[in-house]
Structures are given as C-alpha cells and as structure tokens.
Write an enzyme that holds these catalytic residues in place. Structure first.
Site, PDB file in Angstrom:
ATOM      1  N   LYS A 182      -7.707   9.785   7.985  1.00 58.89           N
ATOM      2  CA  LYS A 182      -7.707  10.653   8.854  1.00 58.89           C
ATOM      3  C   LYS A 182      -8.469  11.817   9.001  1.00 58.89           C
ATOM      4  O   LYS A 182      -9.498  12.239   9.868  1.00 58.89           O
ATOM      5  CB  LYS A 182      -6.469  11.050   8.650  1.00 58.89           C
ATOM      6  CG  LYS A 182      -5.204  10.599   8.782  1.00 58.89           C
ATOM      7  CD  LYS A 182      -3.511  11.044   8.636  1.00 58.89           C
ATOM      8  CE  LYS A 182      -3.503  12.011   7.715  1.00 58.89           C
ATOM      9  NZ  LYS A 182      -3.283  11.522   6.406  1.00 58.89           N
ATOM     10  N   ARG A 228       4.655  14.754   9.401  1.00 57.00           N
ATOM     11  CA  ARG A 228       5.062  14.415   8.358  1.00 57.00           C
ATOM     12  C   ARG A 228       6.520  13.549   8.050  1.00 57.00           C
ATOM     13  O   ARG A 228       6.781  12.734   6.628  1.00 57.00           O
ATOM     14  CB  ARG A 228       4.370  14.406   6.516  1.00 57.00           C
ATOM     15  CG  ARG A 228       2.982  13.927   6.515  1.00 57.00           C
ATOM     16  CD  ARG A 228       2.792  15.108   5.337  1.00 57.00           C
ATOM     17  NE  ARG A 228       1.766  14.493   4.250  1.00 57.00           N
ATOM     18  CZ  ARG A 228       0.712  14.712   4.324  1.00 57.00           C
ATOM     19  NH1 ARG A 228      -0.108  15.627   5.807  1.00 57.00           N
ATOM     20  NH2 ARG A 228      -0.468  14.375   3.744  1.00 57.00           N
ATOM     21  N   ARG A 276     -12.579  10.126  -4.896  1.00 58.36           N
ATOM     22  CA  ARG A 276     -13.113  10.894  -3.237  1.00 58.36           C
ATOM     23  C   ARG A 276     -13.233  12.671  -4.264  1.00 58.36           C
ATOM     24  O   ARG A 276     -12.981  12.716  -5.253  1.00 58.36           O
ATOM     25  CB  ARG A 276     -11.540  11.670  -2.494  1.00 58.36           C
ATOM     26  CG  ARG A 276     -12.088  12.673  -1.728  1.00 58.36           C
ATOM     27  CD  ARG A 276     -10.580  11.373  -0.948  1.00 58.36           C
ATOM     28  NE  ARG A 276      -9.212  12.933  -0.944  1.00 58.36           N
ATOM     29  CZ  ARG A 276      -8.948  12.509   0.341  1.00 58.36           C
ATOM     30  NH1 ARG A 276      -8.351  12.189   1.094  1.00 58.36           N
ATOM     31  NH2 ARG A 276      -6.937  13.103  -0.590  1.00 58.36           N
ATOM     32  N   ARG A 282      -9.909  16.903  -5.997  1.00 60.58           N
ATOM     33  CA  ARG A 282      -8.327  17.507  -5.206  1.00 60.58           C
ATOM     34  C   ARG A 282      -7.794  17.646  -6.694  1.00 60.58           C
ATOM     35  O   ARG A 282      -7.326  16.883  -7.171  1.00 60.58           O
ATOM     36  CB  ARG A 282      -8.010  17.317  -4.497  1.00 60.58           C
ATOM     37  CG  ARG A 282      -8.160  18.017  -3.427  1.00 60.58           C
ATOM     38  CD  ARG A 282      -8.133  17.651  -1.830  1.00 60.58           C
ATOM     39  NE  ARG A 282      -6.966  17.391  -2.211  1.00 60.58           N
ATOM     40  CZ  ARG A 282      -6.249  16.222  -0.195  1.00 60.58           C
ATOM     41  NH1 ARG A 282      -7.268  16.156   0.939  1.00 60.58           N
ATOM     42  NH2 ARG A 282      -5.011  16.104  -0.669  1.00 60.58           N
ATOM     43  N   ARG A 338       1.785  10.434  -3.666  1.00 62.40           N
ATOM     44  CA  ARG A 338       1.537  10.619  -2.805  1.00 62.40           C
ATOM     45  C   ARG A 338       1.985   9.215  -1.686  1.00 62.40           C
ATOM     46  O   ARG A 338       2.698   9.780  -0.549  1.00 62.40           O
ATOM     47  CB  ARG A 338       0.259  11.459  -2.210  1.00 62.40           C
ATOM     48  CG  ARG A 338       0.117  12.804  -2.831  1.00 62.40           C
ATOM     49  CD  ARG A 338      -0.917  13.428  -3.025  1.00 62.40           C
ATOM     50  NE  ARG A 338      -1.534  13.041  -1.683  1.00 62.40           N
ATOM     51  CZ  ARG A 338      -3.178  12.781  -2.285  1.00 62.40           C
ATOM     52  NH1 ARG A 338      -3.743  13.098  -3.212  1.00 62.40           N
ATOM     53  NH2 ARG A 338      -4.581  13.008  -0.792  1.00 62.40           N
TER      54      ARG A 338
HETATM   55  P1  ADP Z   1      -3.633  13.597   1.984  1.00 63.80           P
HETATM   56  O1  ADP Z   1      -3.150  12.830   3.427  1.00 63.80           O
HETATM   57  O2  ADP Z   1      -4.904  13.117   1.694  1.00 63.80           O
HETATM   58  O3  ADP Z   1      -2.775  13.923   1.057  1.00 63.80           O
HETATM   59  P2  ADP Z   1      -3.476  16.786   2.835  1.00 63.80           P
HETATM   60  O4  ADP Z   1      -4.824  17.143   2.999  1.00 63.80           O
HETATM   61  O5  ADP Z   1      -3.072  16.358   4.552  1.00 63.80           O
HETATM   62  O6  ADP Z   1      -3.683  14.945   2.393  1.00 63.80           O
HETATM   63  O7  ADP Z   1      -1.904  17.198   2.080  1.00 63.80           O
HETATM   64  C1  ADP Z   1      -2.172  17.381   1.140  1.00 63.80           C
HETATM   65  C2  ADP Z   1      -0.788  18.563   0.830  1.00 63.80           C
HETATM   66  O8  ADP Z   1      -0.502  19.408   1.565  1.00 63.80           O
HETATM   67  C3  ADP Z   1       0.571  17.173   0.537  1.00 63.80           C
HETATM   68  O9  ADP Z   1       1.050  16.068  -0.083  1.00 63.80           O
HETATM   69  C4  ADP Z   1       1.471  17.676   1.405  1.00 63.80           C
HETATM   70  O10 ADP Z   1       1.994  17.998   0.241  1.00 63.80           O
HETATM   71  C5  ADP Z   1       0.539  19.217   1.950  1.00 63.80           C
HETATM   72  N1  ADP Z   1       1.262  18.950   3.157  1.00 63.80           N
HETATM   73  C6  ADP Z   1      -0.169  18.355   4.290  1.00 63.80           C
HETATM   74  N2  ADP Z   1       0.920  18.206   5.551  1.00 63.80           N
HETATM   75  C7  ADP Z   1       1.834  18.660   5.402  1.00 63.80           C
HETATM   76  C8  ADP Z   1       3.620  18.136   5.902  1.00 63.80           C
HETATM   77  N3  ADP Z   1       2.631  18.312   7.500  1.00 63.80           N
HETATM   78  N4  ADP Z   1       4.242  18.462   5.712  1.00 63.80           N
HETATM   79  C9  ADP Z   1       4.877  19.122   4.371  1.00 63.80           C
HETATM   80  N5  ADP Z   1       3.701  19.225   3.370  1.00 63.80           N
HETATM   81  C10 ADP Z   1       2.799  18.743   3.121  1.00 63.80           C
END
Ligand code: ADP
Ligand code: ZN
Length: 215
Positions: A16, A91, A130, A163, A174
């Site tokens: 993404k 999400r 990553r 990260r 995750r």
């Molecule tokens: P990735 O898509 O690689 O998991 P993100 O940067 O999108 O990484 O998200 C990292 C973390 O941030 C998630 O594991 C969650 O804890 C939090 N997070 C991000 N977006 C959301 C969301 N829409 N709702 C709840 N938690 C979120």
C-alpha cells in the site's frame, strides 16, 4: 488531472505504502496514512502517541474512535478536495461505517477501493526485511530494494531502521489481526462494486492497472 478519492486496503507489507509513493509521483492526491500519522504522534511524544505506542508495538489496532477522529480532521483539510488516498484505513468494519458518515458530512464520495492481495509467505518475508527511514518514513528492503548506501536513506540521508513492529513476532501478530479484523472490510467494499483487486502483482503491474482503470 482526474480527481480520485481512493482507499488502499491490504495486509501489512502488501505494498500500500510503496504504490502510494509511486502513484504520487505522477498524480497529485493527499496521502493519508493512519500509520504515518500515529508514528508522528509517537515521535512528538503527544498524549495520543503515548497511548498508541504500546498497542502498535504489540501489533494490535488503535481504537476506532481515535483513528476515525484523526481521519475526519485530515479529510476536512483543503488539499483533500483534489482527491486522496486513504492508506491503511479503514481496518475494521466499524471504521468503514464511520468513514461513510464522515464522507457524507463532507459531501465526498469514494471512487475506488484498491485491494492489495498478497500471499502470507511473501508478506512475512517483506515485513521482516523492511527498512524504514527514521526521518522521512521512506521504505527500503534489505533484500529487494537496497538503499544506495547501507543504513542511509536515498531521499533524505536519514538513518534506516527496522520498525519496532516489523520484528517476526509482531509482524506475525499483525497478520493475525489483519485476518481477524480487516478481511471483513474487504467483503464490505466488494459489495459496493468499487473494488479493484491486485492479485499478487509486481509494483509495475500494479501501477499499470491503476493508471488504466483510474487515470
Ligand atoms: P502496516 O500496513 O505495514 O501494518 P501501518 O503503518 O499502516 O503499517 O500501521 C502500523 C500500526 O498502526 C498498525 O499495526 C496499528 O497498530 C496502527 N494503525 C494504523 N492504522 C490503523 C487503523 N486504521 N486502525 C487502527 N490501528 C491502526
Ligand atoms: Zn529519509
């Protein structure tokens, strides 16, 4: 330039963020990554950041109220009028439903939902190899997208780190959270008829599909 309001949905590591970056070199859209916004809150040590930090380290989801509030605020800004990419949001089905209300309030409509569909094996390999720039958030990969100088960001010379949530343990968690909570979001949007599915495509193939279908 065509204005588009887009959602990017897919498991962690599904591309993404990478495809957002590639697309934004060619079209002007606001990029709204809830993960980036949360990491910025953590970096600045805000109360919200302090609250989110532990949850993110474990791989869990931050509460719907918090992230929906963040997105609502961001979507109300002027630059979103020319189109946006929501990257990593919604999400949960609840977030998707609340987003529907926010968009209706703002007089906005979704044009498409892009689903990045990638097998688990590939996701785990990508996540654990990553590298992320501590300063600007740019993403590299130890195996497939090496930076020009080891440990240094090509874009801003910042330090490249893993990260905290890209360790094997947290990445595995995750993925579990994705299947438990976010899979249903895909079914929710599939029913809307606005979904474009990218089934394990290379980044170049993904770009070709998006340009052909959207721009
Ligand atoms: P990735 O898509 O690689 O998991 P993100 O940067 O999108 O990484 O998200 C990292 C973390 O941030 C998630 O594991 C969650 O804890 C939090 N997070 C991000 N977006 C959301 C969301 N829409 N709702 C709840 N938690 C979120
Ligand atoms: Zn950088």
């Amino acid at each position: 330039m065509k204005k588009k309001n887009l959602i990017f949905v897919g498991a962690p590591g599904s591309g993404k963020g990478t495809i957002s970056g590639m697309l934004l070199k060619e079209v002007t859209l606001a990029h709204i990554s809830t993960g980036d916004i949360l990491r910025d809150e953590i970096k600045r040590g805000t109360p919200l950041g302090v609250q989110a930090s532990e949850i993110m380290k474990s791989g869990g989801l931050v509460s719907d109220d918090i992230v929906v509030g963040m997105v609502r605020e961001r979507l109300a800004k002027d630059d979103c009028k020319n189109g946006f990419i929501l990257d990593g949001f919604p999400r949960t089905v609840n977030q998707a439903e609340l987003l529907g209300k926010v968009l209706a309030d703002l007089g906005m409509e979704l044009d498409a939902v892009i689903f990045f569909n990638v097998p688990d094996q590939v996701l785990l390999e990508r996540l654990t190899s990553r590298l992320t720039c501590k300063a600007c958030g740019a993403v590299f990969n130890k195996l497939s997208m090496k930076p020009q100088v080891e440990g240094v960001c090509d874009k801003c010379q910042g330090e490249l780190i893993q990260r905290a949530d890209d360790s094997l343990e947290t990445a595995t968690n995750r993925l579990k959270v994705f299947y438990a909570q976010t899979q249903a979001v895909i079914d929710y949007y599939r029913a809307s008829g606005k979904m474009i599915e990218l089934n394990n495509l290379t980044s170049e193939q993904s770009m070709d599909v998006l340009k052909k279908e959207l721009f």
